[in-house]
Design an enzyme around this catalytic site. Structure first.
Site, PDB file in Angstrom:
ATOM      1  N   LYS A   1       0.815  -1.224   0.000  1.00  0.00           N
ATOM      2  CA  LYS A   1       0.000   0.000   0.000  1.00  0.00           C
ATOM      3  C   LYS A   1       0.849   1.275   0.000  1.00  0.00           C
ATOM      4  O   LYS A   1       0.476   2.271  -0.606  1.00  0.00           O
ATOM      5  CB  LYS A   1      -0.949   0.022   1.207  1.00  0.00           C
ATOM      6  CG  LYS A   1      -2.069  -1.013   1.104  1.00  0.00           C
ATOM      7  CD  LYS A   1      -3.035  -0.875   2.258  1.00  0.00           C
ATOM      8  CE  LYS A   1      -4.095  -1.942   2.204  1.00  0.00           C
ATOM      9  NZ  LYS A   1      -5.145  -1.767   3.199  1.00  0.00           N
TER      10      LYS A   1
ATOM     11  N   ASN B   1      -4.977   1.929  -1.551  1.00  0.00           N
ATOM     12  CA  ASN B   1      -5.490   0.558  -1.748  1.00  0.00           C
ATOM     13  C   ASN B   1      -6.219   0.408  -3.081  1.00  0.00           C
ATOM     14  O   ASN B   1      -6.658  -0.673  -3.431  1.00  0.00           O
ATOM     15  CB  ASN B   1      -6.396   0.122  -0.587  1.00  0.00           C
ATOM     16  CG  ASN B   1      -7.799   0.678  -0.699  1.00  0.00           C
ATOM     17  OD1 ASN B   1      -8.020   1.694  -1.345  1.00  0.00           O
ATOM     18  ND2 ASN B   1      -8.756   0.010  -0.075  1.00  0.00           N
TER      19      ASN B   1
ATOM     20  N   LYS C   1       4.101   6.408  18.853  1.00  0.00           N
ATOM     21  CA  LYS C   1       3.531   6.215  17.517  1.00  0.00           C
ATOM     22  C   LYS C   1       2.125   6.812  17.442  1.00  0.00           C
ATOM     23  O   LYS C   1       1.719   7.360  16.421  1.00  0.00           O
ATOM     24  CB  LYS C   1       3.517   4.728  17.151  1.00  0.00           C
ATOM     25  CG  LYS C   1       4.845   4.292  16.549  1.00  0.00           C
ATOM     26  CD  LYS C   1       5.002   2.793  16.472  1.00  0.00           C
ATOM     27  CE  LYS C   1       4.255   2.130  15.349  1.00  0.00           C
ATOM     28  NZ  LYS C   1       4.508   0.645  15.345  1.00  0.00           N
TER      29      LYS C   1
HETATM   30  P1  ATR Z   1      -1.278  -2.252  10.146  1.00  0.00           P
HETATM   31  O1  ATR Z   1      -0.923  -1.825   8.762  1.00  0.00           O
HETATM   32  O2  ATR Z   1      -2.163  -3.478  10.213  1.00  0.00           O
HETATM   33  O3  ATR Z   1      -1.821  -1.139  10.964  1.00  0.00           O
HETATM   34  P2  ATR Z   1       1.270  -1.981  11.453  1.00  0.00           P
HETATM   35  O4  ATR Z   1       1.515  -0.694  10.753  1.00  0.00           O
HETATM   36  O5  ATR Z   1       2.398  -2.973  11.572  1.00  0.00           O
HETATM   37  O6  ATR Z   1       0.090  -2.784  10.795  1.00  0.00           O
HETATM   38  O7  ATR Z   1       0.713  -1.648  12.932  1.00  0.00           O
HETATM   39  C1  ATR Z   1       0.370  -2.630  13.826  1.00  0.00           C
HETATM   40  C2  ATR Z   1      -0.364  -1.986  15.005  1.00  0.00           C
HETATM   41  O8  ATR Z   1      -0.867  -3.041  15.862  1.00  0.00           O
HETATM   42  C3  ATR Z   1       0.520  -1.128  15.892  1.00  0.00           C
HETATM   43  O9  ATR Z   1      -0.289  -0.110  16.465  1.00  0.00           O
HETATM   44  C4  ATR Z   1       0.978  -2.135  16.970  1.00  0.00           C
HETATM   45  O10 ATR Z   1       1.360  -1.534  18.188  1.00  0.00           O
HETATM   46  P3  ATR Z   1       2.889  -0.983  18.374  1.00  0.00           P
HETATM   47  O11 ATR Z   1       2.970   0.267  17.573  1.00  0.00           O
HETATM   48  O12 ATR Z   1       3.016  -0.747  19.825  1.00  0.00           O
HETATM   49  O13 ATR Z   1       3.775  -2.083  17.864  1.00  0.00           O
HETATM   50  C5  ATR Z   1      -0.305  -2.889  17.159  1.00  0.00           C
HETATM   51  N1  ATR Z   1      -0.155  -4.236  17.763  1.00  0.00           N
HETATM   52  C6  ATR Z   1       0.304  -5.349  17.173  1.00  0.00           C
HETATM   53  N2  ATR Z   1       0.228  -6.400  18.012  1.00  0.00           N
HETATM   54  C7  ATR Z   1      -0.308  -5.940  19.169  1.00  0.00           C
HETATM   55  C8  ATR Z   1      -0.657  -6.522  20.425  1.00  0.00           C
HETATM   56  N3  ATR Z   1      -0.463  -7.821  20.670  1.00  0.00           N
HETATM   57  N4  ATR Z   1      -1.194  -5.742  21.399  1.00  0.00           N
HETATM   58  C9  ATR Z   1      -1.403  -4.422  21.152  1.00  0.00           C
HETATM   59  N5  ATR Z   1      -1.101  -3.797  19.987  1.00  0.00           N
HETATM   60  C10 ATR Z   1      -0.562  -4.538  19.012  1.00  0.00           C
END
Ligand code: ATR
Length: 275
Positions: free
Chosen positions: A69, A90, A159
């Site tokens: 994307k 997308n 973030k």
């Molecule tokens: P996407 O494109 O699906 O948003 P991404 O950019 O990799 O994927 O972002 C993943 C998000 O899910 C982030 O906000 C991540 O939190 P962090 O920034 O702290 O890493 C969150 N995330 C992933 N696994 C998680 C979990 N087990 N508990 C809470 N937040 C989670």
């Protein structure tokens, strides 16, 4: 010149799991549009080449999913404001002057699905969990739909702050432990925690006023987040299968100028995913 049926495709890696070809074939049947829609597995470092080959072979438009994307956003010569806000594309298409255009229908899809479910967005205060690409893509369309305030909470607080800074002062941010004690009527899980059967670790007190919990992910079983919300008596819980169909309907509209009715397609998809 390429003559024949108009071709569309979804590009991703992996792509085998994608329901987009099925959804778009159902839309095409419903609206009597003669199109072909395929799934294309592009090499992780080869999306631009895949797209070029597709256009040479008569491709008119495409959907783009993980992990392309952001690359699609960088490739597009013209991007919509929604895509700009999301930092991701997308939906790709070539306009009448031959320019490659990028849009993002994910947030519109979420809003359409929330409306289908009867959520009242006008004046709502919304808690969005997660600060990745998925979260960034839905905030602009939520505000455009009349939401009064969005608070982004993320496991990594910085973030959340960075994403909030892309928007106006209707959007605030924090880590999970400092979520303000407010009446969050709608809580949206935009994290990828469901992939590992986990849920964002927020306190139960934030569910107190919650009328609807929504998870952007979907699967055969409720996500860990939705199970937890159900257990704590949130009145309405929904997963992202409706958003998937609704974002596809918006892409179809961009390409074909006809908005399909998402409901019958969603019903068929639910039967397939959760027989
Ligand atoms: P996407 O494109 O699906 O948003 P991404 O950019 O990799 O994927 O972002 C993943 C998000 O899910 C982030 O906000 C991540 O939190 P962090 O920034 O702290 O890493 C969150 N995330 C992933 N696994 C998680 C979990 N087990 N508990 C809470 N937040 C989670």
């Amino acid at each position: 010149m390429v003559i024949g049926v108009d071709r569309y495709a979804v590009f991703g890696n992996p792509i085998g799991q994608s329901k987009s070809p099925l959804i778009h074939r159902w839309f095409a049947e419903q609206t009597a549009q003669d199109i072909q829609y395929d799934a294309i597995l592009a090499p992780v470092d080869g999306f631009a080449d895949s797209w070029r080959d597709f256009v040479v072979a008569g491709g008119r438009g495409g959907n783009v999913t993980v992990p392309f994307k952001e690359t699609a956003f960088a490739m597009a010569q013209l991007v919509s404001e929604r895509a700009q806000q999301a930092g991701a594309v997308n939906t790709l298409y070539i306009d009448s002057s031959g320019q490659l255009c990028g849009d993002n229908t994910d947030g519109l899809g979420l809003v359409a699905d929330l409306q289908r479910l009867g959520a009242s967005l006008e004046g709502a205060i919304v808690l969005v969990l997660g600060a990745g690409g998925a979260s960034r893509g839905v905030i602009g369309p939520l505000l455009a739909a009349g939401v009064k305030r969005v608070h982004i909470a993320n496991r990594t607080a910085e973030k959340a702050m960075t994403v909030a800074s892309l928007f106006n002062n209707q959007v605030s941010a924090s880590g999970y432990t400092d979520i303000p004690m407010e009446s969050w009527g709608l809580i949206i899980n935009a994290t990828s925690s469901g992939l590992s059967q986990q849920r964002p670790d927020i306190a139960i007190r934030h569910l107190q006023s919650c009328q609807m919990a929504y998870d952007l992910m979907y699967g055969k079983e409720p996500t860990a987040f939705l199970s937890w919300c159900q257990q704590h008596k949130v009145p309405a819980c929904a997963d992202g299968i409706g958003m998937l169909v609704a974002q596809a309907a918006e892409s179809f509209y961009i390409w074909r100028g006809i908005k399909p009715d998402m409901k019958p397609v969603l019903e068929k998809l639910i039967l397939l995913v959760r027989p």
